[in-house]
Each structure stands twice: as C-alpha cells, then as structure tokens.
Write a protein that holds these residues in place. Structure first.
Motif, short mmCIF file in Angstrom:
data_model
loop_
_atom_site.label_atom_id
_atom_site.label_comp_id
_atom_site.label_asym_id
_atom_site.label_seq_id
_atom_site.Cartn_x
_atom_site.Cartn_y
_atom_site.Cartn_z
N HIS A 16 5.46 -9.65 5.21
CA HIS A 16 5.67 -10.34 6.43
C HIS A 16 7.07 -10.23 7.07
CE1 HIS A 16 1.79 -12.35 5.44
NE2 HIS A 16 2.27 -12.41 4.46
N SER A 17 7.81 -9.36 6.68
CA SER A 17 9.21 -9.45 7.08
C SER A 17 9.80 -7.84 7.18
CB SER A 17 10.34 -10.13 6.46
OG SER A 17 10.41 -9.72 5.02
N PHE A 18 10.69 -7.54 8.01
CA PHE A 18 11.22 -6.27 7.95
C PHE A 18 11.98 -6.03 6.60
CE2 PHE A 18 11.15 -6.79 12.57
CZ PHE A 18 10.53 -5.42 12.78
N GLY A 19 12.51 -7.24 5.88
CA GLY A 19 13.04 -6.76 4.53
C GLY A 19 12.15 -6.41 3.55
N LYS A 20 11.03 -7.16 3.62
CA LYS A 20 10.12 -6.82 2.44
C LYS A 20 9.45 -5.11 2.94
CE LYS A 20 8.38 -10.84 0.59
NZ LYS A 20 7.24 -11.58 0.50
N LEU A 21 9.39 -4.93 4.39
CA LEU A 21 8.77 -3.63 4.56
C LEU A 21 9.57 -2.67 4.20
CD1 LEU A 21 6.55 -2.04 5.87
CD2 LEU A 21 7.81 -2.35 8.08
N LYS A 22 10.98 -2.91 4.39
CA LYS A 22 11.95 -1.72 3.98
C LYS A 22 12.06 -1.60 2.60
CE LYS A 22 17.04 -0.91 4.44
NZ LYS A 22 17.54 -0.90 3.00
N GLU A 23 11.84 -2.67 1.88
CA GLU A 23 11.77 -2.58 0.21
C GLU A 23 10.67 -1.74 -0.18
OE1 GLU A 23 11.95 -6.20 -1.44
OE2 GLU A 23 13.85 -6.87 -0.71
N ARG A 24 9.66 -2.17 0.56
CA ARG A 24 8.31 -1.19 -0.02
C ARG A 24 8.18 0.15 0.43
NH1 ARG A 24 3.25 -3.67 -1.51
NH2 ARG A 24 2.28 -1.87 -2.29
N MET A 25 8.83 0.49 1.73
CA MET A 25 9.04 1.55 2.17
C MET A 25 9.88 2.64 1.47
SD MET A 25 9.19 1.22 6.37
CE MET A 25 9.76 2.85 6.84
N GLU A 26 11.18 1.99 0.74
CA GLU A 26 11.81 2.54 -0.34
C GLU A 26 11.51 3.27 -1.49
OE1 GLU A 26 15.17 0.03 -0.23
OE2 GLU A 26 16.23 0.79 1.41
N VAL A 27 10.43 2.69 -1.76
CA VAL A 27 9.46 3.03 -3.42
C VAL A 27 8.63 4.03 -2.98
CG1 VAL A 27 7.90 1.95 -5.04
CG2 VAL A 27 9.42 0.54 -3.96
N GLU A 28 8.68 4.96 -3.84
CA GLU A 28 7.81 6.33 -3.59
C GLU A 28 6.37 5.82 -3.52
OE1 GLU A 28 6.67 10.18 -5.84
OE2 GLU A 28 8.65 9.39 -6.41
N ASN A 29 5.62 6.19 -2.53
CA ASN A 29 4.23 5.83 -2.25
C ASN A 29 4.13 4.40 -2.19
OD1 ASN A 29 3.46 8.63 -2.45
ND2 ASN A 29 3.10 8.43 -4.65
N GLY A 30 5.27 3.79 -1.57
CA GLY A 30 5.04 2.25 -1.50
C GLY A 30 4.22 1.76 -0.62
N LEU A 31 3.99 2.52 0.47
CA LEU A 31 2.95 1.65 1.61
C LEU A 31 1.55 2.51 1.42
CD1 LEU A 31 5.27 1.62 5.05
CD2 LEU A 31 4.29 -0.11 3.57
N ILE A 32 1.58 3.94 1.13
CA ILE A 32 0.31 4.44 1.03
C ILE A 32 -0.55 3.90 -0.14
CG2 ILE A 32 0.93 6.54 -0.61
CD1 ILE A 32 -0.81 6.78 2.69
N ASN A 33 0.07 3.23 -0.96
CA ASN A 33 -0.73 2.61 -2.10
C ASN A 33 -1.51 1.17 -1.42
OD1 ASN A 33 -0.37 4.56 -3.85
ND2 ASN A 33 1.52 3.60 -4.73
N ILE A 34 -1.33 0.89 -0.45
CA ILE A 34 -1.82 -0.53 0.08
C ILE A 34 -3.39 -0.18 0.65
CG2 ILE A 34 -1.69 -2.18 1.82
CD1 ILE A 34 1.43 -1.87 1.84
N ARG A 35 -4.09 -1.15 0.08
CA ARG A 35 -5.61 -0.73 0.71
C ARG A 35 -5.51 -0.77 2.19
NH1 ARG A 35 -9.47 -5.27 0.52
NH2 ARG A 35 -11.27 -4.48 1.75
N ASN A 36 -6.43 0.32 2.75
CA ASN A 36 -6.56 0.44 4.09
C ASN A 36 -5.18 1.18 4.95
OD1 ASN A 36 -9.41 -0.13 4.06
ND2 ASN A 36 -8.83 -2.28 4.57
N ILE A 37 -4.27 1.37 4.15
CA ILE A 37 -3.16 2.13 5.03
C ILE A 37 -3.23 3.64 4.54
CG2 ILE A 37 -0.82 2.21 4.83
CD1 ILE A 37 -1.40 -0.29 5.99
N GLY A 38 -3.46 4.23 5.56
CA GLY A 38 -3.79 5.78 5.25
C GLY A 38 -2.81 6.31 5.88
N GLN A 39 -2.70 7.63 6.04
CA GLN A 39 -1.74 8.57 6.67
C GLN A 39 -1.42 8.17 8.47
OE1 GLN A 39 0.34 10.51 5.59
NE2 GLN A 39 -0.47 10.12 3.39
N LYS A 40 -2.37 7.74 9.06
CA LYS A 40 -2.25 7.42 10.37
C LYS A 40 -1.50 5.99 10.61
CE LYS A 40 -5.05 7.00 14.75
NZ LYS A 40 -6.39 6.79 15.23
N SER A 41 -1.88 5.01 9.60
CA SER A 41 -1.38 3.82 9.69
C SER A 41 0.17 3.91 9.21
CB SER A 41 -2.15 2.71 8.84
OG SER A 41 -3.31 2.58 9.20
#
Length: 75
Positions: free
Chosen positions: A17-42
């Motif tokens: 829910h924040s830029f800080g959490k998003l940044k942390e998740r983005m720094e982890v390898e495959n951090g966002l792509i492992n989220i349900r319904n988050i594909g390459q386009k998202s």
C-alpha cells in the motif's frame, strides 16, 4: 498511482500500500511476478508508473544529475 484494476488489486492482495513496500518487493528477485494476477503486462505498468512517480518527486537538481548520468552512459 493510477493503475489498472488488475494491477491495483494484485498489489492490495499482496498488502503493498506504499511506495516503500513496493520498492522492497521490487528489489526481491521475482518479487512482483509471484503475486497472483500480476503478469508481464501488469509488471511493466507498475514499474513504469513507479519510475515516473519517483522521478516526479525528485528535486530539480536531482533531475539534472539523473539526466547527466543518462547522457554519460550513452557516450
């Protein structure tokens, strides 16, 4: 950020829910792509809007430094 419903819901489901959490998740390898319904386009959409928002928040001299770095990398 102004995201599509799919991207927004995916981030909410992952408790991002924040830029800080998003940044942390983005720094982890495959951090966002492992989220349900988050594909390459998202993923592309989220990264682009994140970058744009971060850039928007820079001070004018920080923007100048950023662009100087980009120019230096191209030469």
């Amino acid at each position: 950020m102004s995201l599509t419903v799919r991207s927004s819901n995916g981030l909410k489901r992952a408790d991002i829910h924040s830029f800080g959490k998003l940044k942390e998740r983005m720094e982890v390898e495959n951090g966002l792509i492992n989220i349900r319904n988050i594909g390459q386009k998202s993923l592309k959409e989220i990264k682009q809007l994140f970058f744009e928002e971060c850039y928007r928040r820079l001070l004018p001299y920080e923007k100048a430094q950023y662009w100087q770095t980009v120019v230096d990398m191209l030469h």
